[in-house]
Design a protein around this motif. Structure first.
Motif, PDB file in Angstrom:
ATOM      1  N   ARG A  20       0.856  -1.182   0.000  1.00  0.00           N
ATOM      2  CA  ARG A  20       0.000   0.000   0.000  1.00  0.00           C
ATOM      3  C   ARG A  20       0.893   1.234   0.000  1.00  0.00           C
ATOM      4  N   LEU A  21       0.653   2.150  -0.933  1.00  0.00           N
ATOM      5  CA  LEU A  21       1.388   3.408  -1.045  1.00  0.00           C
ATOM      6  C   LEU A  21       0.450   4.551  -0.690  1.00  0.00           C
ATOM      7  N   ILE A  22       0.911   5.445   0.172  1.00  0.00           N
ATOM      8  CA  ILE A  22       0.116   6.606   0.566  1.00  0.00           C
ATOM      9  C   ILE A  22       0.987   7.850   0.397  1.00  0.00           C
ATOM     10  N   ASN A  23       0.443   8.845  -0.275  1.00  0.00           N
ATOM     11  CA  ASN A  23       1.137  10.110  -0.441  1.00  0.00           C
ATOM     12  C   ASN A  23       0.317  11.177   0.256  1.00  0.00           C
ATOM     13  N   LEU A  24       0.989  12.073   0.978  1.00  0.00           N
ATOM     14  CA  LEU A  24       0.252  13.119   1.678  1.00  0.00           C
ATOM     15  C   LEU A  24       1.000  14.438   1.654  1.00  0.00           C
ATOM     16  N   HIS A  25       0.266  15.492   1.979  1.00  0.00           N
ATOM     17  CA  HIS A  25       0.822  16.832   2.115  1.00  0.00           C
ATOM     18  C   HIS A  25       0.104  17.482   3.289  1.00  0.00           C
ATOM     19  N   LEU A  26       0.791  17.594   4.425  1.00  0.00           N
ATOM     20  CA  LEU A  26       0.179  18.158   5.628  1.00  0.00           C
ATOM     21  C   LEU A  26       0.158  19.681   5.574  1.00  0.00           C
ATOM     22  N   ASP A  27      -0.870  20.241   6.137  1.00  0.00           N
ATOM     23  CA  ASP A  27      -1.049  21.687   6.172  1.00  0.00           C
ATOM     24  C   ASP A  27      -0.274  22.285   7.342  1.00  0.00           C
ATOM     25  N   THR A  28       0.300  23.456   7.145  1.00  0.00           N
ATOM     26  CA  THR A  28       1.034  24.144   8.211  1.00  0.00           C
ATOM     27  C   THR A  28       0.200  25.224   8.885  1.00  0.00           C
ATOM     28  N   GLY A  48      -5.519  -2.513   6.543  1.00  0.00           N
ATOM     29  CA  GLY A  48      -5.779  -3.686   5.710  1.00  0.00           C
ATOM     30  C   GLY A  48      -4.688  -4.716   5.908  1.00  0.00           C
ATOM     31  N   ASN A  49      -4.759  -5.751   5.149  1.00  0.00           N
ATOM     32  CA  ASN A  49      -3.829  -6.873   5.275  1.00  0.00           C
ATOM     33  C   ASN A  49      -2.706  -6.755   4.238  1.00  0.00           C
ATOM     34  N   TYR A  50      -1.973  -5.664   4.285  1.00  0.00           N
ATOM     35  CA  TYR A  50      -0.905  -5.426   3.313  1.00  0.00           C
ATOM     36  C   TYR A  50       0.417  -5.978   3.823  1.00  0.00           C
ATOM     37  N   LYS A  51       1.268  -6.389   2.908  1.00  0.00           N
ATOM     38  CA  LYS A  51       2.593  -6.883   3.285  1.00  0.00           C
ATOM     39  C   LYS A  51       3.488  -5.744   3.751  1.00  0.00           C
ATOM     40  N   ALA A  52       3.241  -4.567   3.219  1.00  0.00           N
ATOM     41  CA  ALA A  52       3.987  -3.376   3.639  1.00  0.00           C
ATOM     42  C   ALA A  52       3.148  -2.154   3.301  1.00  0.00           C
ATOM     43  N   VAL A  53       3.341  -1.091   4.077  1.00  0.00           N
ATOM     44  CA  VAL A  53       2.686   0.193   3.806  1.00  0.00           C
ATOM     45  C   VAL A  53       3.787   1.248   3.776  1.00  0.00           C
ATOM     46  N   ILE A  54       3.768   2.067   2.735  1.00  0.00           N
ATOM     47  CA  ILE A  54       4.745   3.141   2.586  1.00  0.00           C
ATOM     48  C   ILE A  54       3.982   4.456   2.553  1.00  0.00           C
ATOM     49  N   VAL A  55       4.350   5.367   3.453  1.00  0.00           N
ATOM     50  CA  VAL A  55       3.726   6.691   3.515  1.00  0.00           C
ATOM     51  C   VAL A  55       4.820   7.705   3.200  1.00  0.00           C
ATOM     52  N   ALA A  56       4.588   8.514   2.178  1.00  0.00           N
ATOM     53  CA  ALA A  56       5.608   9.475   1.759  1.00  0.00           C
ATOM     54  C   ALA A  56       4.954  10.815   1.457  1.00  0.00           C
ATOM     55  N   GLY A  57       5.730  11.862   1.617  1.00  0.00           N
ATOM     56  CA  GLY A  57       5.228  13.166   1.230  1.00  0.00           C
ATOM     57  C   GLY A  57       5.786  14.299   2.063  1.00  0.00           C
ATOM     58  N   TYR A  99       9.311  13.130   4.000  1.00  0.00           N
ATOM     59  CA  TYR A  99       9.634  11.839   4.606  1.00  0.00           C
ATOM     60  C   TYR A  99       9.144  10.673   3.758  1.00  0.00           C
ATOM     61  N   ILE A 100       9.784   9.545   3.976  1.00  0.00           N
ATOM     62  CA  ILE A 100       9.303   8.256   3.483  1.00  0.00           C
ATOM     63  C   ILE A 100       9.307   7.325   4.687  1.00  0.00           C
ATOM     64  N   TYR A 101       8.112   6.945   5.117  1.00  0.00           N
ATOM     65  CA  TYR A 101       7.952   6.025   6.243  1.00  0.00           C
ATOM     66  C   TYR A 101       7.537   4.661   5.709  1.00  0.00           C
ATOM     67  N   ILE A 102       8.035   3.621   6.360  1.00  0.00           N
ATOM     68  CA  ILE A 102       7.742   2.251   5.939  1.00  0.00           C
ATOM     69  C   ILE A 102       7.242   1.467   7.142  1.00  0.00           C
ATOM     70  N   LYS A 103       6.158   0.721   6.934  1.00  0.00           N
ATOM     71  CA  LYS A 103       5.639  -0.169   7.972  1.00  0.00           C
ATOM     72  C   LYS A 103       5.636  -1.577   7.402  1.00  0.00           C
TER      73      LYS A 103
END
Length: 141
Positions: A20-28, A48-57, A99-103
């Motif tokens: 699962r890939l997630i891209n985000l842009h947080l507000d300041t 969900g039942n993902y083998k890995a989740v990557i959150v970047a942005g 950042y690029i976070y990995i779970k």
């Protein structure tokens, strides 16, 4: 609060492994509680039942800040932790807000951070971003 910030997710399948890939842009321009709500909503995209989740942005946050603490508390690893890979393109910058976070899920994976330079499109003499890029290579095992 004139601009809307977004997060979106997609699932890619590599062989039989779903990531699962997630891209985000947080507000300041919002308070800390609202920013934590933005992160929580983005992380829900990885439920969900993902083998890995990557959150970047663009987290618009420094390392060891509340957003970073939230990601770590949810089991995510900062792929550039401990490295001096600034993403704010000013002279002698040490600031990192991207950042690029990995779970890891139910698979083994390894990752390594790869420092990059400012993306530049020579023909147009145009910078492609107002941030320096960060890149992580992820190897599923």
């Amino acid at each position: 609060k004139t601009r809307v910030r977004v997060a979106f997710g997609c699932t890619i399948t590599i062989g039989e492994v779903e990531v699962r890939l997630i891209n985000l842009h947080l507000d300041t321009r919002i308070n800390a509680i609202e920013r934590m709500m933005q992160i929580q909503c983005a992380l829900a995209l990885g439920d969900g039942n993902y083998k890995a989740v990557i959150v970047a942005g663009d987290f618009n946050s420094k390392p060891l800040s509340k957003p970073d603490e939230k990601m770590v508390s949810e089991g995510y690893l900062d792929s550039h932790s401990g490295l001096n890979n600034p993403t704010v393109p000013i002279p002698n910058s040490t600031a990192r807000i991207d950042y690029i976070y990995i779970k890891k899920g139910k698979t083994n994976l390894s990752y390594s951070a790869i420092p990059l330079s400012m993306p530049y499109y020579d023909d147009l003499k145009l910078h492609l971003s107002d941030h320096l890029p960060c890149k992580t290579e992820v190897i599923l095992k």
